[in-house]
Design a protein around this motif. Sequence first.
Motif, short mmCIF file in Angstrom:
data_model
loop_
_atom_site.label_atom_id
_atom_site.label_comp_id
_atom_site.label_asym_id
_atom_site.label_seq_id
_atom_site.Cartn_x
_atom_site.Cartn_y
_atom_site.Cartn_z
N ARG A 50 65.47 -26.30 43.52
CA ARG A 50 65.13 -26.07 44.99
C ARG A 50 66.14 -24.88 45.50
O ARG A 50 67.55 -24.62 44.70
N ALA A 51 65.62 -24.22 46.33
CA ALA A 51 66.61 -22.79 46.53
C ALA A 51 68.05 -23.47 47.38
O ALA A 51 67.80 -24.56 47.92
N ARG A 52 68.96 -22.77 46.98
CA ARG A 52 70.28 -23.19 47.40
C ARG A 52 70.65 -22.27 48.57
O ARG A 52 70.14 -20.99 48.75
N ALA A 53 71.58 -22.54 49.10
CA ALA A 53 72.37 -21.69 50.35
C ALA A 53 73.82 -21.95 50.36
O ALA A 53 74.32 -23.21 50.05
N ARG A 54 74.50 -20.86 50.64
CA ARG A 54 75.95 -20.90 50.78
C ARG A 54 76.43 -20.04 51.94
O ARG A 54 75.66 -19.00 52.33
N LEU A 55 77.42 -20.43 52.53
CA LEU A 55 78.11 -19.53 53.47
C LEU A 55 78.87 -18.49 52.86
O LEU A 55 79.62 -18.55 52.14
N SER A 56 78.42 -17.21 53.17
CA SER A 56 79.01 -16.01 52.80
C SER A 56 79.75 -15.21 53.83
O SER A 56 79.43 -15.54 55.10
N ARG A 57 80.49 -13.86 53.52
CA ARG A 57 81.15 -13.37 54.65
C ARG A 57 80.86 -11.74 54.16
O ARG A 57 80.98 -11.47 53.16
N THR A 58 80.70 -10.95 55.18
CA THR A 58 80.58 -9.52 54.94
C THR A 58 81.68 -9.08 54.83
O THR A 58 82.83 -9.68 55.36
N ARG A 59 82.07 -7.83 54.49
CA ARG A 59 83.08 -7.17 54.47
C ARG A 59 83.87 -6.84 55.87
O ARG A 59 85.12 -6.87 55.99
N GLU A 60 82.92 -6.94 56.83
CA GLU A 60 83.47 -6.91 58.22
C GLU A 60 83.85 -8.12 58.73
O GLU A 60 84.57 -8.20 59.79
N GLY A 61 83.80 -9.22 57.90
CA GLY A 61 84.14 -10.55 58.36
C GLY A 61 83.29 -11.52 58.88
O GLY A 61 83.65 -12.68 59.43
N ARG A 62 82.11 -10.96 59.08
CA ARG A 62 80.97 -11.89 59.76
C ARG A 62 80.35 -12.97 58.67
O ARG A 62 80.20 -12.55 57.56
N ASP A 63 80.32 -14.14 59.20
CA ASP A 63 79.69 -15.16 58.45
C ASP A 63 78.11 -15.14 58.48
O ASP A 63 77.68 -14.85 59.33
N PHE A 64 77.54 -15.26 57.22
CA PHE A 64 76.16 -15.57 57.10
C PHE A 64 75.99 -16.46 56.00
O PHE A 64 76.67 -16.78 55.26
N ILE A 65 74.52 -17.00 56.21
CA ILE A 65 74.10 -17.82 55.02
C ILE A 65 73.33 -17.17 53.99
O ILE A 65 72.33 -16.35 54.38
N GLN A 66 73.90 -17.36 52.90
CA GLN A 66 72.97 -16.46 51.77
C GLN A 66 72.34 -17.51 50.95
O GLN A 66 72.64 -18.54 50.50
N GLN A 67 70.98 -17.40 50.53
CA GLN A 67 69.93 -18.36 49.88
C GLN A 67 69.89 -17.65 48.71
O GLN A 67 69.69 -16.37 48.32
N TYR A 68 69.74 -18.64 47.50
CA TYR A 68 69.70 -17.98 46.19
C TYR A 68 68.83 -18.99 45.43
O TYR A 68 68.92 -20.20 45.63
N THR A 69 68.57 -18.48 44.21
CA THR A 69 67.91 -19.41 43.22
C THR A 69 68.70 -20.10 42.32
O THR A 69 69.47 -19.28 41.55
N PRO A 70 68.69 -21.19 41.93
CA PRO A 70 69.64 -21.64 40.79
C PRO A 70 69.63 -21.16 39.46
O PRO A 70 68.37 -20.58 39.36
#
Length: 165
Positions: free
Chosen positions: A19-39
């Motif tokens: 299943r596709a996974r998701a994690r909370l990431s942060r840009t260099r500017e400090g904004r949070d976003f959800i990053q989706q990735y394949t295992p």
Amino acid sequence: MTLTAIRFVVPGQPVAKGRARARLSRTREGRDFIQQYTPADTRAYERSVAFEAKIAMERRTPITGALVLIVHAYFGIPASWPQWKQREARSGLVVPTGRPDWDNIGKICSDAMNKVVYRDDSAIVDACVRKRFSRDPRIEIEVRTLNPLRREEPELLDENMVSET
């Protein structure tokens, strides 16, 4: 001459599409976003399937038209099983009924062959995935063009299991 069928084997224990996974990431500017990735194990197995498919294609262009996908997934027989059960598994009396699910096996194979065997897996109109045990774990894959003049069902289904209505 147009390529109408391709067959190849991917050695090793079959792997299902994760299943596709998701994690909370942060840009260099400090904004949070959800990053989706394949295992990672899914990506690695897709690369193995694509590698074997490229070898089998022998630099030919991808198959076009309506396609049929047939996947035979052979799982290793657990060494912890008693000898009688291992014998039954080799003879086909015991089949792998647990995970991975058959549809996830078919999905990882079809996704891996995109742009290698065919342009897009949306061209697959019929598919069959079989799970069995073997001393030699592997996946055998066949992709062929659909011949509308030939009845495909006998190869894909056991005729004794089809009821007449």
